[in-house]
Scaffold this motif. Sequence first.
Motif, PDB file in Angstrom:
ATOM      1  N   HIS A 120       8.295   2.487  -1.646  1.00 17.21           N
ATOM      2  CA  HIS A 120       8.850   3.187  -2.808  1.00 17.21           C
ATOM      3  C   HIS A 120       9.113   2.213  -3.955  1.00 17.21           C
ATOM      4  O   HIS A 120       8.836   2.519  -5.121  1.00 17.21           O
ATOM      5  CB  HIS A 120      10.145   3.891  -2.412  1.00 17.21           C
ATOM      6  CG  HIS A 120      10.833   4.594  -3.535  1.00 17.21           C
ATOM      7  ND1 HIS A 120      10.349   5.754  -4.086  1.00 17.21           N
ATOM      8  CD2 HIS A 120      11.957   4.276  -4.234  1.00 17.21           C
ATOM      9  CE1 HIS A 120      11.151   6.136  -5.077  1.00 17.21           C
ATOM     10  NE2 HIS A 120      12.124   5.261  -5.179  1.00 17.21           N
ATOM     11  N   GLU A 121       9.636   1.023  -3.622  1.00 19.27           N
ATOM     12  CA  GLU A 121       9.956   0.029  -4.644  1.00 19.27           C
ATOM     13  C   GLU A 121       8.706  -0.566  -5.283  1.00 19.27           C
ATOM     14  O   GLU A 121       8.649  -0.753  -6.508  1.00 19.27           O
ATOM     15  CB  GLU A 121      10.784  -1.103  -4.028  1.00 19.27           C
ATOM     16  CG  GLU A 121      12.184  -0.708  -3.607  1.00 19.27           C
ATOM     17  CD  GLU A 121      12.865  -1.823  -2.826  1.00 19.27           C
ATOM     18  OE1 GLU A 121      12.301  -2.944  -2.798  1.00 19.27           O
ATOM     19  OE2 GLU A 121      13.939  -1.578  -2.255  1.00 19.27           O
ATOM     20  N   ARG A 122       7.703  -0.878  -4.465  1.00 19.00           N
ATOM     21  CA  ARG A 122       6.526  -1.611  -4.949  1.00 19.00           C
ATOM     22  C   ARG A 122       5.378  -0.717  -5.397  1.00 19.00           C
ATOM     23  O   ARG A 122       4.506  -1.159  -6.140  1.00 19.00           O
ATOM     24  CB  ARG A 122       6.033  -2.568  -3.853  1.00 19.00           C
ATOM     25  CG  ARG A 122       7.068  -3.589  -3.397  1.00 19.00           C
ATOM     26  CD  ARG A 122       7.462  -4.528  -4.523  1.00 19.00           C
ATOM     27  NE  ARG A 122       8.484  -5.465  -4.116  1.00 19.00           N
ATOM     28  CZ  ARG A 122       8.284  -6.782  -4.009  1.00 19.00           C
ATOM     29  NH1 ARG A 122       7.094  -7.304  -4.277  1.00 19.00           N
ATOM     30  NH2 ARG A 122       9.272  -7.572  -3.637  1.00 19.00           N
ATOM     31  N   GLY A 123       5.334   0.503  -4.910  1.00 16.50           N
ATOM     32  CA  GLY A 123       4.288   1.419  -5.326  1.00 16.50           C
ATOM     33  C   GLY A 123       2.922   1.074  -4.763  1.00 16.50           C
ATOM     34  O   GLY A 123       2.788   0.353  -3.768  1.00 16.50           O
ATOM     35  N   SER A 124       1.872   1.561  -5.434  1.00 17.38           N
ATOM     36  CA  SER A 124       0.507   1.420  -4.937  1.00 17.38           C
ATOM     37  C   SER A 124      -0.002  -0.016  -4.969  1.00 17.38           C
ATOM     38  O   SER A 124      -1.022  -0.330  -4.354  1.00 17.38           O
ATOM     39  CB  SER A 124      -0.439   2.303  -5.757  1.00 17.38           C
ATOM     40  OG  SER A 124      -0.379   1.960  -7.128  1.00 17.38           O
ATOM     41  N   ALA A 125       0.707  -0.909  -5.675  1.00 17.80           N
ATOM     42  CA  ALA A 125       0.258  -2.305  -5.758  1.00 17.80           C
ATOM     43  C   ALA A 125       0.533  -3.067  -4.461  1.00 17.80           C
ATOM     44  O   ALA A 125       0.040  -4.182  -4.273  1.00 17.80           O
ATOM     45  CB  ALA A 125       0.954  -3.008  -6.926  1.00 17.80           C
ATOM     46  N   LEU A 126       1.295  -2.479  -3.562  1.00 12.82           N
ATOM     47  CA  LEU A 126       1.670  -3.155  -2.318  1.00 12.82           C
ATOM     48  C   LEU A 126       0.525  -3.113  -1.320  1.00 12.82           C
ATOM     49  O   LEU A 126       0.120  -2.044  -0.874  1.00 12.82           O
ATOM     50  CB  LEU A 126       2.905  -2.484  -1.725  1.00 12.82           C
ATOM     51  CG  LEU A 126       3.529  -3.106  -0.473  1.00 12.82           C
ATOM     52  CD1 LEU A 126       4.072  -4.492  -0.780  1.00 12.82           C
ATOM     53  CD2 LEU A 126       4.647  -2.213   0.067  1.00 12.82           C
ATOM     54  N   ASP A 127      -0.028  -4.298  -0.968  1.00 10.14           N
ATOM     55  CA  ASP A 127      -1.093  -4.313   0.033  1.00 10.14           C
ATOM     56  C   ASP A 127      -0.517  -4.604   1.419  1.00 10.14           C
ATOM     57  O   ASP A 127       0.661  -4.939   1.560  1.00 10.14           O
ATOM     58  CB  ASP A 127      -2.211  -5.300  -0.324  1.00 10.14           C
ATOM     59  CG  ASP A 127      -1.758  -6.756  -0.320  1.00 10.14           C
ATOM     60  OD1 ASP A 127      -0.714  -7.075   0.299  1.00 10.14           O
ATOM     61  OD2 ASP A 127      -2.449  -7.582  -0.944  1.00 10.14           O
ATOM     62  N   PHE A 128      -1.353  -4.480   2.432  1.00  8.92           N
ATOM     63  CA  PHE A 128      -0.883  -4.577   3.815  1.00  8.92           C
ATOM     64  C   PHE A 128      -0.221  -5.915   4.115  1.00  8.92           C
ATOM     65  O   PHE A 128       0.885  -5.969   4.669  1.00  8.92           O
ATOM     66  CB  PHE A 128      -2.058  -4.343   4.770  1.00  8.92           C
ATOM     67  CG  PHE A 128      -1.738  -4.619   6.207  1.00  8.92           C
ATOM     68  CD1 PHE A 128      -0.799  -3.863   6.885  1.00  8.92           C
ATOM     69  CD2 PHE A 128      -2.372  -5.649   6.891  1.00  8.92           C
ATOM     70  CE1 PHE A 128      -0.488  -4.117   8.219  1.00  8.92           C
ATOM     71  CE2 PHE A 128      -2.081  -5.915   8.222  1.00  8.92           C
ATOM     72  CZ  PHE A 128      -1.134  -5.139   8.884  1.00  8.92           C
ATOM     73  N   ALA A 129      -0.868  -7.024   3.740  1.00 13.55           N
ATOM     74  CA  ALA A 129      -0.328  -8.350   4.048  1.00 13.55           C
ATOM     75  C   ALA A 129       1.034  -8.562   3.403  1.00 13.55           C
ATOM     76  O   ALA A 129       1.980  -9.050   4.042  1.00 13.55           O
ATOM     77  CB  ALA A 129      -1.303  -9.438   3.605  1.00 13.55           C
TER      78      ALA A 129
END
Length: 214
Positions: A120-129
């Motif tokens: 929720h905080e990082r949105g779609s920019a958050l990748d798996f690693a």
Amino acid sequence: MADRAVDRELAAAVRRMALREAAAHLGAAVETTGARVRRVPCPRCGAAVTDSASGGPAVRGPVLDQPLWGGEATRHSTVLVRVLACEEVTARSLLPAFRRGSEAGAQFQTRAVTAAELMHERGSALDFAEWVHLVDIAEARGSVRSPEFGVVRLLPTSSRAGPWAVGRGPGAVPESSFLFPHAVPGSSTMQSHYRDVLLRRVRQRMERSGRTSA
């Protein structure tokens, strides 16, 4: 070379998370007054709290508290465990909440809730690693601070989407996931690594315990 270094760092983070869950599984069970569970909406599938009587959306929303185990005996417990509305976790993975059950007002949340908050905080920019590393860092601290709940201790729990999860096909039995109860692209190798580390540590401890008691 840089990619290999990233892979090693990711594998190390996954290993630490697996060892935390193993430690929780291997801890001695204790007798407590139990805990209550608060189901919170899932940002991935949209699952929210359901009314156990009708199976429909609960008018009271995601703050419905229910006894976790023990029926009436747990209804007055001040220990609260927050879980995603769609996730299913094992009783053993929640043992740390019961070991601290004597602490009035203790608050806990599952790993999936921690991951959901980061999503929720990082949105779609958050990748798996990055997602894994952020959860690992939070678990290493042991707790997060919530404006609503204060200090919330983190439970190192794997989970799976429960039969009530939105969009889950009839009869589907998904494998347990160490990070989130829904499919995470690019996670299959680390899922296997996590499972291998977890099972190996549990087996080692059980074998050692058997030799000690023999």
